[in-house]
Motif scaffolding. Structure first.
Motif, PDB file in Angstrom:
ATOM      1  N   ILE A  14     -54.876  25.630 -38.094  1.00 56.47           N
ATOM      2  CA  ILE A  14     -54.696  25.367 -39.523  1.00 56.47           C
ATOM      3  C   ILE A  14     -53.219  25.086 -39.778  1.00 56.47           C
ATOM      4  O   ILE A  14     -52.364  25.918 -39.443  1.00 56.47           O
ATOM      5  CB  ILE A  14     -55.166  26.573 -40.360  1.00 56.47           C
ATOM      6  N   ASP A  15     -52.926  23.916 -40.357  1.00 53.71           N
ATOM      7  CA  ASP A  15     -51.527  23.556 -40.601  1.00 53.71           C
ATOM      8  C   ASP A  15     -51.037  24.115 -41.942  1.00 53.71           C
ATOM      9  O   ASP A  15     -51.797  24.758 -42.678  1.00 53.71           O
ATOM     10  CB  ASP A  15     -51.305  22.040 -40.479  1.00 53.71           C
ATOM     11  N   CYS A  68     -51.411  35.383 -32.202  1.00 58.15           N
ATOM     12  CA  CYS A  68     -51.630  34.378 -33.256  1.00 58.15           C
ATOM     13  C   CYS A  68     -53.078  33.898 -33.330  1.00 58.15           C
ATOM     14  O   CYS A  68     -53.405  33.046 -34.155  1.00 58.15           O
ATOM     15  CB  CYS A  68     -50.689  33.196 -33.050  1.00 58.15           C
ATOM     16  N   ARG A  92     -52.717  29.805 -37.013  1.00 59.92           N
ATOM     17  CA  ARG A  92     -51.797  29.134 -37.936  1.00 59.92           C
ATOM     18  C   ARG A  92     -50.408  28.949 -37.348  1.00 59.92           C
ATOM     19  O   ARG A  92     -49.559  28.332 -37.971  1.00 59.92           O
ATOM     20  CB  ARG A  92     -51.701  29.938 -39.237  1.00 59.92           C
ATOM     21  N   ARG A  93     -50.151  29.514 -36.154  1.00 61.01           N
ATOM     22  CA  ARG A  93     -48.819  29.419 -35.548  1.00 61.01           C
ATOM     23  C   ARG A  93     -48.945  29.034 -34.077  1.00 61.01           C
ATOM     24  O   ARG A  93     -49.691  29.659 -33.333  1.00 61.01           O
ATOM     25  CB  ARG A  93     -48.095  30.760 -35.661  1.00 61.01           C
TER      26      ARG A  93
END
Length: 134
Positions: A14-15, A68, A92-93
Motif C-alpha cells: 500500500i503506497d 513491516c 506499507r513500508r
C-alpha cells in the motif's frame, strides 16, 4: 484422493496514496493475463513471512522486513488439482523501487477499483476485504 494443499503467501503493498499494488501474470504461466497480489509458494521448511520477503525481492526488487508485514486475511480456494491456502499480508513500508521482474505489468490501484481488474478465483474474495478495511 484428496488434492494436496498448497501454501502460497501474498502481499498487498500500500503506497502513501492508499493504492494497492497488483501484478499481471505473464504469458506462459497458468492464468496468464490475470492480475494478482505479489507473492508465491512457501518452500518446505520456510516460514510464510520469510517466503514473502524472498518473493518480494525476486519479483519486485524491494526489501521488506518482517516487522513491516501485517497479517490481514486469507483465501482458501479449491482448484481442480490442488487446494490453495493463501494468507494476505499488508505492507506499507519497504526499501527500493518497485519493478516488475517477473510480471507482465504492475498497477497501483485504489481499493474500490480493484474489482475492475480480472483476478484468479482465489484472489477475488480478498478485494472486498481490502476495499472495506483499508
Amino acid at each position: 484422493m484428496t488434492p494436496p494443499t498448497v501454501l502460497v503467501v501474498a502481499c498487498a503493498l500500500i503506497d502513501v496514496d492508499g493504492r494497492v499494488l497488483i501484478a499481471r501474470r505473464p504469458e506462459g504461466k497458468q492464468m496468464a493475463g490475470l492480475w494478482e497480489f505479489p507473492g508465491g509458494k512457501v518452500e518446505p521448511g520456510e516460514r510464510p513471512e520469510a517466503a514473502l520477503i524472498r518473493e518480494l525481492k525476486e519479483e519486485l526488487g524491494i526489501d521488506v522486513t518482517e516487522a513491516c508485514l501485517a497479517p490481514f486475511v486469507f483465501a482458501s480456494h479449491a482448484y481442480d488439482s490442488f487446494h490453495l491456502l493463501m494468507p494476505l499480508y499488508l505492507c506499507r513500508r519497504w526499501s527500493g523501487v518497485v519493478v516488475a521482474h517477473e510480471h507482465a505489468a504492475l498497477a497501483w490501484v485504489k481499493p474500490d477499483r480493484l474489482s475492475d481488474y480480472p483476478m484468479p478465483p482465489a484472489d477475488e474474495p480478498l478485494v472486498a476485504w481490502l476495499r472495506d478495511l483499508i
